[in-house]
Design a protein around this motif. Structure first.
Motif, PDB file in Angstrom:
ATOM      1  N   ARG A  67       0.834  -1.198   0.000  1.00  0.00           N
ATOM      2  CA  ARG A  67       0.000   0.000   0.000  1.00  0.00           C
ATOM      3  C   ARG A  67       0.872   1.253   0.000  1.00  0.00           C
ATOM      4  O   ARG A  67       2.027   1.237   0.407  1.00  0.00           O
ATOM      5  CB  ARG A  67      -0.904   0.020   1.224  1.00  0.00           C
ATOM      6  N   VAL A 287      -8.702   1.052  -0.393  1.00  0.00           N
ATOM      7  CA  VAL A 287      -7.393   1.074  -1.052  1.00  0.00           C
ATOM      8  C   VAL A 287      -7.693   1.266  -2.536  1.00  0.00           C
ATOM      9  O   VAL A 287      -8.400   0.450  -3.128  1.00  0.00           O
ATOM     10  CB  VAL A 287      -6.599  -0.212  -0.806  1.00  0.00           C
ATOM     11  N   ARG A 300      -2.546   1.338  -5.257  1.00  0.00           N
ATOM     12  CA  ARG A 300      -2.875   0.851  -3.906  1.00  0.00           C
ATOM     13  C   ARG A 300      -2.713   1.983  -2.880  1.00  0.00           C
ATOM     14  O   ARG A 300      -2.134   1.800  -1.813  1.00  0.00           O
ATOM     15  CB  ARG A 300      -2.055  -0.372  -3.516  1.00  0.00           C
TER      16      ARG A 300
END
Length: 434
Positions: A67, A287, A300
């Protein structure tokens, strides 16, 4: 590598959740494009390692690509000023430049319209007709919100008043003179305009003409929605978005959650505790990956926002998934197997005028099978029947948050200000053994 833009067939439909094979293919094409154009992702994909063309499933993508949060974007820009190594195009190709708190610099390609088409569709879902006068009160100064909405209302065929923030008396006069029927901005500023109108000797219901409102950038609680309906006779539609990725979701006429309407985003909703895909009815952290070419592509990207995913189709007929914004991920806790955010409790408490700030105390008594949750909530006025109020609050919490809580009524001084909205920093007191 050539990649279709937001105006092409690449992004004509809202990406579903869970993702379909077609949505995953769009994602894979985008990953190949950013691998070719962005130094940041070229290096990241070599480190993982990952070859976009060889990516076979969403689960593989989720497990292998880390992420990206806003802190990392800011750090990249500080290390490689001014735009960082995320940048995927030369400066000569910029069409505009926005600034987000941080500060973060967000260049955009001319073909990136900041969600104009998405917002125009959301405006249409509110029942706004071409020719109506729309009063936009989000900031036009540096931040992108006001300009985004302005362009969208123009695209929807409206006459737009670029009000911005502040100058309340002037804004009331403009809205009154031009008979604005549509309000766009935060619900708290709308309430302030109503108070200002009354101070000017005007009646917000008759001297102003707002009939619908695009509410955004702030929580629209049930009580605030009801208060503004009473003040103006207005129907408010809740919407949400994020500075770097743009508009995300908005209510339909049934007001039963916000339909996910972002057409250039691959959205994931992941359990904040496990990271697994969230199920309908559960809580999921957003996300998002931007689809198609972007000057500053985000893969992400996790802004820290948590949503509850509505189960089942909406009776309005729109098949897009529905979400309800819950709050930021940092203060969320799992209690009795259910993820709970203080913002959920706040929405319940805000419907009781007698009550104020609160704290949730969680423990696991020795020898007991289950966690115990106690809501200590401040009383702001004298109560005629406190026991009856406690029963009503507990019942509403059970229906909304989905767990039983014992309710204790305390003096306002007993609850620290740091427990209050919007941060809820000390609203959750977890006394369970680690």
């Amino acid at each position: 590598m050539e990649l279709k833009t937001q105006n092409s067939t690449l992004t004509t439909a809202v990406t579903p959740w869970p993702p379909t094979a077609a949505a995953f293919e769009q994602l894979r094409d985008t990953l190949a494009w950013v691998d070719e154009h962005s130094p940041y992702y070229r290096r990241l994909f070599r480190e993982v390692p990952l070859r976009p063309a060889a990516l076979r499933s969403y689960d593989e993508f989720r497990s292998r690509v880390p992420r990206l949060d806003k802190t990392a974007v800011a750090a990249d820009q500080r290390a490689h000023p001014p735009f960082g190594e995320l940048l995927a195009v030369p400066r000569a190709r910029f069409g505009s430049l926005h600034t987000s708190p941080g500060p973060l610099f967000v260049p955009r390609l001319p073909e990136e319209h900041g969600g104009t088409a998405v917002l125009a569709a959301a405006i249409g879902a509110m029942g706004v007709q071409p020719g109506e006068v729309a009063h936009v009160t989000l900031s036009y100064h540096v931040m992108p919100g006001g300009l985004r909405l302005h362009r969208a209302f123009e695209a929807a065929g409206c006459l737009v008043l670029n009000g911005g923030t502040g100058a309340s008396q002037l804004q009331v006069e403009l809205a009154r003179t031009w008979q604005a029927t549509v309000y766009a901005g935060t619900p708290s500023f709308l309430a302030h305009l109503g108070d200002t109108a009354r101070q000017m000797g005007l009646d917000p219901r008759t001297d102003l003409h707002y009939r619908v409102g695009f509410s955004t950038a702030e929580a629209l609680t049930p009580q605030l929605r009801a208060d503004l309906r009473e003040m103006f006779g207005i129907e408010l539609f809740d919407h949400c978005g994020e500075a770097l990725i743009g508009p995300l979701a908005g209510e339909c006429a049934l007001h039963a959650g916000m339909h996910l309407h972002a057409r250039d985003l691959f959205c994931e909703f992941l359990d904040p505790a496990s990271g697994a895909p969230a199920e309908p009815g559960g809580l999921g952290e957003l996300v998002a990956t931007q689809l198609g070419p972007h000057a500053l592509p985000l893969v992400r990207y996790a802004p820290g926002d948590v949503f509850r995913l509505s189960a089942g189709p909406c009776p309005c007929g729109d098949p897009a998934p529905r979400v309800v914004f819950v709050g930021q991920v940092g203060v969320i806790r799992k209690i009795k197997g259910v993820l709970v955010h203080p913002a959920q409790v706040h929405r319940v408490i805000s419907t009781f005028s007698e009550l104020g700030r609160f704290q949730i105390f969680v423990d696991h008594p020795l020898g007991q099978r289950y966690d115990r949750a106690v809501l200590r909530v401040a009383v702001q006025q004298t109560l005629s029947n406190p026991e009856e109020l406690k029963v009503r609050v507990a019942a509403q919490l059970k229906a909304t948050v989905l767990i039983d809580m014992d309710v204790e009524l305390v003096a306002e001084a007993a609850i620290p200000e740091s427990a209050g909205a919007p941060r809820f920093a000390d609203a959750m007191v977890d006394r369970r053994a680690k």
